[in-house]
Design a protein around this motif. Structure first.
Motif, mmCIF file in Angstrom:
data_model
loop_
_atom_site.group_PDB
_atom_site.id
_atom_site.type_symbol
_atom_site.label_atom_id
_atom_site.label_comp_id
_atom_site.label_asym_id
_atom_site.label_seq_id
_atom_site.Cartn_x
_atom_site.Cartn_y
_atom_site.Cartn_z
ATOM 1 N N SER A 76 0.828 -1.212 0.000
ATOM 2 C CA SER A 76 0.000 0.000 0.000
ATOM 3 C C SER A 76 0.860 1.258 0.000
ATOM 4 O O SER A 76 1.940 1.301 0.567
ATOM 5 C CB SER A 76 -0.943 0.007 1.198
ATOM 6 O OG SER A 76 -0.227 -0.098 2.391
ATOM 7 N N GLU A 85 -3.299 3.662 -2.572
ATOM 8 C CA GLU A 85 -3.331 2.729 -3.682
ATOM 9 C C GLU A 85 -2.689 1.449 -3.230
ATOM 10 O O GLU A 85 -1.749 1.466 -2.446
ATOM 11 C CB GLU A 85 -2.531 3.288 -4.854
ATOM 12 C CG GLU A 85 -3.423 3.903 -5.903
ATOM 13 C CD GLU A 85 -2.627 4.473 -7.043
ATOM 14 O OE1 GLU A 85 -1.775 3.742 -7.571
ATOM 15 O OE2 GLU A 85 -2.879 5.637 -7.371
ATOM 16 N N HIS A 88 -0.791 -4.860 -6.542
ATOM 17 C CA HIS A 88 -0.946 -6.308 -6.382
ATOM 18 C C HIS A 88 0.317 -6.996 -6.873
ATOM 19 O O HIS A 88 0.549 -7.091 -8.066
ATOM 20 C CB HIS A 88 -2.161 -6.799 -7.175
ATOM 21 C CG HIS A 88 -3.450 -6.299 -6.618
ATOM 22 N ND1 HIS A 88 -4.378 -7.128 -6.045
ATOM 23 C CD2 HIS A 88 -3.943 -5.051 -6.516
ATOM 24 C CE1 HIS A 88 -5.401 -6.397 -5.616
ATOM 25 N NE2 HIS A 88 -5.158 -5.138 -5.897
ATOM 26 N N LYS A 91 -1.623 -11.659 -7.580
ATOM 27 C CA LYS A 91 -3.048 -11.388 -7.776
ATOM 28 C C LYS A 91 -3.928 -12.592 -7.452
ATOM 29 O O LYS A 91 -3.470 -13.727 -7.504
ATOM 30 C CB LYS A 91 -3.289 -10.997 -9.239
ATOM 31 C CG LYS A 91 -2.696 -9.671 -9.587
ATOM 32 C CD LYS A 91 -3.114 -9.233 -10.969
ATOM 33 C CE LYS A 91 -2.468 -7.893 -11.240
ATOM 34 N NZ LYS A 91 -2.858 -7.285 -12.469
ATOM 35 N N VAL A 116 -8.517 -0.132 1.090
ATOM 36 C CA VAL A 116 -8.415 -0.087 -0.375
ATOM 37 C C VAL A 116 -8.724 -1.464 -0.971
ATOM 38 O O VAL A 116 -9.468 -1.582 -1.946
ATOM 39 C CB VAL A 116 -7.005 0.396 -0.806
ATOM 40 C CG1 VAL A 116 -6.893 0.429 -2.323
ATOM 41 C CG2 VAL A 116 -6.714 1.768 -0.218
ATOM 42 N N PHE A 117 -8.195 -2.518 -0.355
ATOM 43 C CA PHE A 117 -8.415 -3.871 -0.883
ATOM 44 C C PHE A 117 -9.898 -4.247 -0.834
ATOM 45 O O PHE A 117 -10.429 -4.844 -1.771
ATOM 46 C CB PHE A 117 -7.558 -4.874 -0.099
ATOM 47 C CG PHE A 117 -7.593 -6.274 -0.641
ATOM 48 C CD1 PHE A 117 -7.283 -6.527 -1.969
ATOM 49 C CD2 PHE A 117 -7.925 -7.351 0.168
ATOM 50 C CE1 PHE A 117 -7.307 -7.818 -2.487
ATOM 51 C CE2 PHE A 117 -7.955 -8.639 -0.325
ATOM 52 C CZ PHE A 117 -7.651 -8.877 -1.655
ATOM 53 N N GLU A 119 -12.473 -2.287 -1.087
ATOM 54 C CA GLU A 119 -13.168 -1.592 -2.178
ATOM 55 C C GLU A 119 -12.954 -2.343 -3.493
ATOM 56 O O GLU A 119 -13.874 -2.473 -4.306
ATOM 57 C CB GLU A 119 -12.666 -0.142 -2.308
ATOM 58 C CG GLU A 119 -13.133 0.777 -1.190
ATOM 59 C CD GLU A 119 -14.656 0.756 -0.991
ATOM 60 O OE1 GLU A 119 -15.392 0.854 -1.989
ATOM 61 O OE2 GLU A 119 -15.100 0.596 0.168
ATOM 62 N N GLU A 120 -11.743 -2.836 -3.710
ATOM 63 C CA GLU A 120 -11.461 -3.586 -4.934
ATOM 64 C C GLU A 120 -12.242 -4.899 -4.967
ATOM 65 O O GLU A 120 -12.752 -5.308 -6.002
ATOM 66 C CB GLU A 120 -9.962 -3.869 -5.043
ATOM 67 C CG GLU A 120 -9.173 -2.599 -5.268
ATOM 68 C CD GLU A 120 -7.693 -2.861 -5.490
ATOM 69 O OE1 GLU A 120 -6.932 -1.896 -5.425
ATOM 70 O OE2 GLU A 120 -7.308 -4.026 -5.707
ATOM 71 N N LYS A 123 -15.927 -4.674 -6.106
ATOM 72 C CA LYS A 123 -16.177 -4.549 -7.549
ATOM 73 C C LYS A 123 -16.453 -5.904 -8.191
ATOM 74 O O LYS A 123 -17.024 -5.984 -9.263
ATOM 75 C CB LYS A 123 -14.969 -3.901 -8.238
ATOM 76 C CG LYS A 123 -14.784 -2.440 -7.876
ATOM 77 C CD LYS A 123 -13.572 -1.863 -8.579
ATOM 78 C CE LYS A 123 -13.188 -0.526 -7.966
ATOM 79 N NZ LYS A 123 -11.772 -0.219 -8.129
ATOM 80 N N GLN A 124 -16.021 -6.976 -7.531
ATOM 81 C CA GLN A 124 -16.249 -8.321 -8.081
ATOM 82 C C GLN A 124 -17.590 -8.905 -7.636
ATOM 83 O O GLN A 124 -17.889 -10.068 -7.921
ATOM 84 C CB GLN A 124 -15.138 -9.262 -7.630
ATOM 85 C CG GLN A 124 -13.805 -8.970 -8.286
ATOM 86 C CD GLN A 124 -12.952 -10.230 -8.307
ATOM 87 O OE1 GLN A 124 -13.427 -11.341 -8.479
ATOM 88 N NE2 GLN A 124 -11.659 -10.050 -8.112
#
Ligand code: IMP
Length: 182
Positions: A76, A85, A88, A91, A116-117, A119-120, A123-124
């Motif tokens: 991070s 941000e 990765h 991944k 942050v992770f 939030e990512e 999205k999935q």
């Protein structure tokens, strides 16, 4: 028990013994088994490397609910312009859509990595995202993220051992040590 260890000019003392870690693991595994008791499809456990590899290995052997295991490696960053941000370095190898996800972290300090992770991950479109951490420093992260399963809350102190490092050393220590003051 080795009650003190030294790295460079820093001395560390035993803080959470191997025995206490076992008690914490049993309680956490019980909470997780209860929380997912009615779910028949496998829970996707995502371990954040490197620090959580020992915790993850010990925890999964106490779980009775069906699971899949994934590992990610994150780094991070935070600067003046962006909130944060996460790069990765390793991944995810699977889709999380429609799955129940449990993130397994060694320690939550500022909470930035997980904020942050998470939030990512959202999205999935996973069905649920829950977070499990062995250690949490509430005075540092001020509860900016919801943590579902906490092993132990600690102060803003620096700790090593049981997967946690100081400049990549000390991960293999069976107990958790904290920096000795004075
Ligand atoms: P955060 O994004 O500030 O919550 O940072 C989390 C990561 O920082 C953890 O996964 C650890 O790798 C590292 N970290 C935070 N506090 C400590 C500590 O006391 N000892 C060792 N590593 C730590």
């Amino acid at each position: 028990m080795i009650s003190e260890v030294t790295y460079g000019d820093k001395t560390f003392e035993v803080f959470i013994s191997q025995e206490e870690i076992q008690v914490i693991l049993n309680r956490l595994a019980g909470e997780i088994n209860d929380a997912y008791a009615d779910i028949s499809e496998p829970i996707v456990l995502i371990s954040i490397l490197d620090g959580s590899f020992i915790f993850m290995a010990d925890l999964v052997r106490k779980l009775s609910v069906p699971i899949e295991i994934q590992f990610v490696k994150l780094k991070s960053y935070e600067d003046m312009t962006s909130r944060g941000e996460v790069a990765h370095l390793l991944k995810l190898q699977t889709s999380l859509t429609g799955k129940h996800v449990l993130v397994v972290e060694d320690i939550i300090d500022t909470g930035l990595t997980l904020e942050v992770f998470s939030e990512e991950l959202k999205k999935q479109n996973p069905l649920t995202i829950k977070i499990c951490t062995l250690l949490s420093k509430p005075e540092v992260h001020n509860d900016i993220i919801d943590i579902d399963f906490v092993g132990k809350e600690i102060g803003p102190e620096f700790v090593i051992g049981y997967g946690l490092d100081i400049d990549e050393a000390a991960r293999q220590l069976p107990h958790i040590y904290r920096l000795k003051i004075g």
